[in-house]
Design an enzyme around this catalytic site. Sequence first.
Site, mmCIF file in Angstrom:
data_model
loop_
_atom_site.group_PDB
_atom_site.id
_atom_site.type_symbol
_atom_site.label_atom_id
_atom_site.label_comp_id
_atom_site.label_asym_id
_atom_site.label_seq_id
_atom_site.Cartn_x
_atom_site.Cartn_y
_atom_site.Cartn_z
ATOM 1 C CE LYS A 125 -4.106 -2.097 0.394
ATOM 2 N NZ LYS A 125 -5.141 -2.003 -0.666
ATOM 3 C CD GLU B 115 -10.063 3.785 0.885
ATOM 4 O OE1 GLU B 115 -9.938 5.000 0.680
ATOM 5 O OE2 GLU B 115 -9.346 2.935 0.320
ATOM 6 C CB SER C 252 -0.108 -7.963 -1.010
ATOM 7 O OG SER C 252 -0.979 -8.721 -0.179
HETATM 8 C C1 LIG Z 1 -1.607 -6.880 2.765
HETATM 9 C C2 LIG Z 1 -2.775 -6.556 1.909
HETATM 10 N N1 LIG Z 1 -2.919 -7.196 0.740
HETATM 11 C C3 LIG Z 1 -3.970 -6.964 -0.057
HETATM 12 C C4 LIG Z 1 -4.961 -6.069 0.280
HETATM 13 C C5 LIG Z 1 -6.127 -5.912 -0.635
HETATM 14 O O1 LIG Z 1 -6.090 -4.761 -1.426
HETATM 15 P P1 LIG Z 1 -5.752 -4.818 -2.951
HETATM 16 O O2 LIG Z 1 -6.657 -5.819 -3.596
HETATM 17 O O3 LIG Z 1 -6.045 -3.417 -3.405
HETATM 18 O O4 LIG Z 1 -4.338 -5.172 -3.128
HETATM 19 C C6 LIG Z 1 -4.839 -5.351 1.474
HETATM 20 C C7 LIG Z 1 -5.857 -4.369 1.857
HETATM 21 O O5 LIG Z 1 -6.006 -3.928 2.941
HETATM 22 C C8 LIG Z 1 -3.712 -5.621 2.314
HETATM 23 O O6 LIG Z 1 -3.565 -4.975 3.476
#
Ligand SMILES: Cc1ncc(COP(=O)(O)O)c(C=O)c1O
Lengths: 417, 281
Positions: A103, A125, A392
């Site tokens: 993020k 948000e 992620s």
């Molecule tokens: C570690 C992590 N991965 C994925 C997501 C999901 O978001 P996005 O689909 O935009 O990657 C989040 C959202 O809070 C997150 O904290």
Amino acid sequence: MASTAVPPLKEKPKPGPPHAAGRFGEYGGRYVPETLMAALNELEQAYAAASADPVFRAELDDLLHNFAGRPTPLYFASRLTEQLGGAKIYLKREDLLHTGAHKINNALGQGLLARRMGKRRIIAETGAGQHGVATATVCALLGMDCIVYMGEDDIRRQELNVLRMRLLGAEVRPVTSGSRTLKDAVNEALRDWVTNVRDTYYILGSALGPHPYPTMVRDFHRVIGIELRQQMLEREGRLPDAILACVGGGSNAIGAFHAFLDDPAVRLIGVEAGGRGKSLGDHAARFEGGVPGVLQGTYSYVLQDEDGQVALTHSVSAGLDYATVGPEHAALHDNGRASYVSADDAHVLEAVVRLSQAEGILPALESAHAVAECLRIAPQMPRHAILVVNLSGRGDKDMGILARELKIAGAEPLSGR
Amino acid sequence: MPIRFPQHPGLVVYLTAGDNGLYADAAQIRPGDLAVTREIALAAIDAGADVIELGVPFSDPMADGPVIQRASERALRAGTRLQHVLNLAAELRAARPAAGIILFSYLNPILRYGMSRFADAAAESGADGVLLTDMIVEEAGDYLAEMRRTGLNPVFLAAPTSPDARLQAIAEHSAGFIYAISRTGITGKQQQLAADAAALVERIRRWTQLPIAVGFGISNADHVAQVGQFADAAVIGSAIVELIERSTPATAPGEVSRFIKGLRQPSGAGPGMQREQSARR
Ligand SMILES: Cc1ncc(COP(=O)(O)O)c(C=O)c1O
């Protein structure tokens, strides 16, 4: 609102011939109160100017490198690979970034853009709290005011991130409407923006919402796929066979996928939240139970009932617990370039334990959805195949949920699975 | 039908269809029975409302403040569906042939029903027009074609932040009247009418002969009188929805009637004014 069986539609609901701006196939666009249109146009122009400005790009690159820790490693998970006995598994380590998730890529980009536009009041948000923490961090770095809207349920389940945001100087505003999760936090942030549009910048945290957000947020995360591609060519001399990423709004997935869209041999697989069951209300698998519709400014797949009322969702992970999905994923789904599957809560929890104990890496519950799908398909793939999981984020924020769900208490060792 | 405002200033009244207020006995009301909203709407028309906006409740009313959010939640909990709102429009049309009736909705319930099917049903019900909160002129190609085909008036919102080029496009594509938003923000009552409103109406007039109604935050007779100095009509939303929230189904029509009659008595002596003041205390 949450009726269970929704009969199939004879015709796909469509809002009309696409306006050129911000469309991915027929998805995307702008469906917002008129009050926001001037701000969206201003943002679109400011973003176009910033993207073309080498000074902006250089400052962002410098922060991504020296502040956030890019490039992130591409790690070969040798023990997990050995255990599963199939494809070679690589992890793209976005979890190692400052603040603990991908993020920060987007928060830095939009924070610099807000400063360039002269806006000092920032709103955001957050679901899992990672985007909120990233935004609070960037606001501290750039000396800006920060207000984060967060659903009351999410405040409870991601308390650690709430504390982090407040320590960083942000104001966390609980949202008590609707399902008290991410969707409602977006509604509340939009209401704030409509009211304070002249001096406020809304740092939206995923590749969704009205144009230009889906494009802009994707661009700020494209670096994931660009690095991955180069690292893979250096390591293996070829592109991977498949890339897995979890899909909430879709920002980490589109960031990982984008550099590979023109390489049809690379399978792109998004993993949604399967939650606790297949009925409407029990999951957040938009591509399994959703129908195209308009929610929060964009045309995409939406979990909804027969009357077009948005359904409740459920997921063990706050970050994937959301009723619609970024419009570029809707287009990739329909044109077949990417495929979308889901992982349920139980398999996700299992994946957290598995990755932790096989590799010493504790993934975020969101990211563990992609890991769960990896555990399922890697054994079916040949040993020479290469599978990449976009990791992620890290799971420290989830320790409360994990302790409860996995019944970790005291000093009892948790048996491996 | 064209929308007419025979008195000055005209009054447009927004109601969340299917909201029976806080004190309704859920056991007494069948799902889809919009009798309470019908009685309130009839009382509002008889008290001097020129146009009724029938709000279709939506799960995610992102342009609305807490009052209309709560009303939407109650209406959905009572089982209100788009079809019921269309039926109500037909009942109102039959009972009050001269009143203006606008169907007011977020886009998604309409999309799910089918835009073309909706336009047919809305025209058949006798409604005069449609307002979609999250539909901007650039995306409105299909919607406008359906409105033209079925002879319905598309009403668009104009905002203080809309530059002149957007106001021109909004004026070109609107019919019936134009809804000028008095201030940036979501729906909800406020103490003072924003200075934004007069300037916005003046800018819109350059592009249109259509009547202009001013809404958002208008809650008393003084506001209505002020709006009357520069616009054709005032839209009253949250103030009435809040009144309904606090009333019982039996008392709501009478309360709304008294409130609306008071809105055209700006001297400060009208019952509407007193009610407002006592509510604030
Ligand atoms: C570690 C992590 N991965 C994925 C997501 C999901 O978001 P996005 O689909 O935009 O990657 C989040 C959202 O809070 C997150 O904290």
